[in-house]
Motif scaffolding. Structure first.
Motif, PDB file in Angstrom:
ATOM      1  N   PHE A   1       0.816  -1.214   0.000  1.00 15.54           N
ATOM      2  CA  PHE A   1       0.000   0.000   0.000  1.00 15.54           C
ATOM      3  C   PHE A   1       0.847   1.261   0.000  1.00 15.54           C
ATOM      4  O   PHE A   1       0.413   2.306  -0.454  1.00 15.54           O
ATOM      5  N   THR A   2       2.059   1.157   0.524  1.00 17.04           N
ATOM      6  CA  THR A   2       2.923   2.330   0.615  1.00 17.04           C
ATOM      7  C   THR A   2       4.014   2.345  -0.453  1.00 17.04           C
ATOM      8  O   THR A   2       4.880   3.204  -0.428  1.00 17.04           O
TER       9      THR A   2
ATOM     10  N   ARG B   1      -2.205   3.749  -0.941  1.00 13.82           N
ATOM     11  CA  ARG B   1      -2.814   4.278   0.283  1.00 13.82           C
ATOM     12  C   ARG B   1      -3.325   5.700   0.076  1.00 13.82           C
ATOM     13  O   ARG B   1      -4.456   6.030   0.442  1.00 13.82           O
TER      14      ARG B   1
ATOM     15  N   ARG C   1      -7.219   7.076  -0.010  1.00 11.55           N
ATOM     16  CA  ARG C   1      -7.703   8.181   0.832  1.00 11.55           C
ATOM     17  C   ARG C   1      -8.429   9.222  -0.007  1.00 11.55           C
ATOM     18  O   ARG C   1      -9.468   9.753   0.403  1.00 11.55           O
TER      19      ARG C   1
END
Length: 98
Positions: free
Chosen positions: A5-6, A46, A50
């Motif tokens: 995710f990062t 990520r 968001r």
């Protein structure tokens, strides 16, 4: 290299063309608008999640420096090198600039 995710999408091979394809796929599959510029700006799954879920966008932009608008911007060293090579070779301008 596993995708996390990062993970920085640009460092694992995301290009502007892939970002366009990704944007179209998100629109088709999720019926949500994800502009290509946001994919290239936010760079991680990520931060994109968001954005799509409406979480704080300010968190996503941390570390991204905004510069004021100017009439012109100085050339980078890479751009200067390309220009110098072009001048030295005496090529017509359309050979290096589309």
């Amino acid at each position: 290299m596993p995708l996390e995710f990062t993970s920085n999408l640009l460092s694992i091979g995301m290009t502007s063309l892939l970002a366009i394809r990704f944007s179209v796929m998100v629109n088709k599959e999720l019926n949500m608008n994800l502009p290509t510029r946001d994919i290239l700006k936010l760079k991680t799954i990520r931060l994109l999640a968001r954005l799509l879920t409406g979480e704080q966008q300010e968190q996503a932009a941390n570390g991204v420096r905004q510069y004021p608008a100017q009439e012109y911007y100085p050339l980078t060293e890479t751009q200067k090198g390309i220009y110098y090579d072009w001048e030295k070779a005496g090529m017509p301008c359309n050979t290096i600039f589309p």
